[in-house]
Design a protein around this motif. Sequence first.
Motif: not given
Length: 310
Positions: A245-249, A253-261, A290-293
Amino acid sequence: MKLKLHCAALAVLAMGATLAQADTGKLLLTGGVSTIGGSAGGGLTPWAVIGTNATAGEVGYSGYATRAATQDYSLTGYGVALGLHDRVELSLARQDFDASPALALNGIAPFGVAPGQHIRMDVVGIKVKVAGDAILDADSLMPQIAVGLEHKRTHPGSIGSVLDFLGIRTSGTDVYVSATKLLLSQSLLLNATLRSTNANQNGLLGFGSAAPGKNSRSLQPEFSIAYLLSRNLAVGAEYRFKPNNLQALGAAAGLGAALREDDWKDIFIAWAPSKNLSLTLAYVDLGRIVPGITNNRRQTGYYLSAQVAF
């Protein structure tokens, strides 16, 4: 948060349904084990079986505790379930997820995430058997079928500011239908579950998303297989498809796949020293959480669970 879900290793216990009869007349482990959400089935996904050792005309209960850990996260869970006449199951679970890596989100914006922050989630479930019987229909093509729901409420602590920013709600309800087929002569158990959900990481990261993320429900399949090696030892695997649900958001926001599930999967081994006690050990792969962190690391690790049932 995913790690906790990978408790899927529990699925192995339900496989024990092919074991000898319990004193109550119900086959040992026919009631499965406690999933991460508290219902009976595998570790990651519910099955159509009704938990506890109670048969028709009886009332049973069970309790469980689990511990899971991956490279960056850990999760502790516990809960209880009540089985009514092998027809209705009521369950209650609490999950405690160590979300310490979320502190890195303060580097993106002043969210105020506290060091060592934990996310807690409560899950109230009900499951009703609507057709078939896993044991009595073992010689036919008819599976046991059940419908259920899991109402979840997340307590995010200081991470709540991040969820608010992303337009994420802190409560939601999953609805599912499960079909479980026990092949006694092959010592094999098969299960398929179809879940309607908008949960992020099973609800540990809340439900839905602001646009352009996905806020609506989607149908997600889940599969389990277990094979009985001996009277009280089983091995198996599970695969659970997950919404993203969150990756597109995040991308907007310029975070790429940082919120991918990612999807969850596991392989497990379970041992039942008695009809009242089950122990499960699993290797879990929760993909990226949350691969961005977490520097895009896959979250793999172990899951250990113990259940008592009467």
